[in-house]
Design a protein around this motif. Structure first.
Motif, short mmCIF file in Angstrom:
data_model
loop_
_atom_site.label_atom_id
_atom_site.label_comp_id
_atom_site.label_asym_id
_atom_site.label_seq_id
_atom_site.Cartn_x
_atom_site.Cartn_y
_atom_site.Cartn_z
N LEU A 159 33.12 66.40 -35.60
CA LEU A 159 32.22 65.84 -34.79
C LEU A 159 31.86 64.39 -35.42
O LEU A 159 31.69 64.54 -36.70
N THR A 197 36.40 78.06 -33.02
CA THR A 197 36.16 77.16 -34.17
C THR A 197 34.95 77.74 -35.09
O THR A 197 34.52 78.68 -34.98
N ASP A 200 24.37 68.18 -27.75
CA ASP A 200 25.24 67.30 -26.75
C ASP A 200 26.60 68.30 -26.43
O ASP A 200 27.14 68.49 -25.61
N LYS A 201 27.32 68.36 -27.57
CA LYS A 201 28.63 68.85 -27.69
C LYS A 201 28.67 70.17 -27.03
O LYS A 201 29.65 70.99 -26.43
N THR A 254 28.02 70.09 -23.24
CA THR A 254 29.20 69.48 -22.50
C THR A 254 30.53 70.28 -22.70
O THR A 254 31.27 70.19 -21.88
N ASP A 255 31.08 70.60 -23.96
CA ASP A 255 32.00 71.21 -24.43
C ASP A 255 32.48 72.76 -24.81
O ASP A 255 33.28 73.22 -24.60
N LEU A 256 31.12 73.39 -24.99
CA LEU A 256 31.20 74.49 -25.88
C LEU A 256 30.83 75.63 -24.88
O LEU A 256 30.63 76.95 -25.32
N GLY A 257 30.42 75.49 -23.66
CA GLY A 257 29.65 76.60 -22.84
C GLY A 257 28.32 77.11 -23.26
O GLY A 257 28.24 78.24 -22.87
N ARG A 312 20.07 74.81 -21.37
CA ARG A 312 20.91 73.68 -20.64
C ARG A 312 20.20 73.20 -19.42
O ARG A 312 20.35 71.91 -19.12
#
Length: 186
Positions: free
Chosen positions: A5, A64, A120-121, A124-127, A179
């Motif tokens: 990131l 990850t 934010d990640k 938006t990206d990791l559930g 969320r």
């Protein structure tokens, strides 16, 4: 170097064994460790055998890691680390946010900047559905970072401190961001 990131001023990347000395210097600073272990000195062997393996661990639900080395983008200087780790090894719904930065990075907004980017990640990206963070009640700086990152106070609690350190008698605090709240604020 693989980058996880980037922000305006930070690069978050996976740890490697080459980070051992940087981690030792961070964990050996009494002020950095004041609210962790009362400022007790670190041992290089403990960093090699306990700290580094935890930071190198991949979480199956994310595919990850959950800890990231933080570097200043402009200079490449090691600043410390950020934690964004699922509490359940097999599900990303709830993550713990954390940070440990060297004294030179304090008061410069890095902790908030990195935390906001990870949040934010995560959403938006990791559930991720919920971000949680804990600190000692008396750790005003860390609490302020949590608040500036959008987390709200949830509760006071008494942690299980094997060895009491100054301030532990006041307990700990937990903050959270869901969320749904994050989406409302966007």
């Amino acid at each position: 170097m693989r980058v996880f990131l980037e922000t305006e001023r930070l690069v978050l990347r996976p740890f490697t064994a080459a980070d051992t000395d940087r981690l030792f210097a961070l964990d050996d600073d009494p002020e950095v460790m004041r609210f962790i272990n009362g400022g007790a000195p670190a041992g290089l062997e403990a960093v090699r055998t306990r700290v580094l393996p935890r930071l190198l661990h991949d979480h199956p639900c994310f595919g990850t890691r959950g800890y990231w080395a933080a570097e200043e983008k402009a200079t490449g200087a090691f600043l410390g680390w950020f934690e964004f780790r699922p509490l359940d090894e097999h599900g990303p719904a709830v993550v713990e946010l954390g940070y440990r930065l060297n004294q030179a990075a304090w008061g410069r907004g890095y902790a908030t900047e990195g935390s906001l980017a990870l949040i934010d990640k995560g959403f938006t990206d990791l559930g991720v559905d919920r971000v949680t963070a804990n600190t000692m009640t008396v750790n005003a700086r860390s609490r302020r970072v949590m608040e500036k990152s959008g987390l709200s106070f949830l509760r006071n609690f008494t942690g299980n401190w094997p060895d009491a350190i100054p301030g532990s008698e006041h307990g700990e605090v937990e903050y959270e961001l869901t969320r749904a709240v994050w989406e409302q604020r966007r």
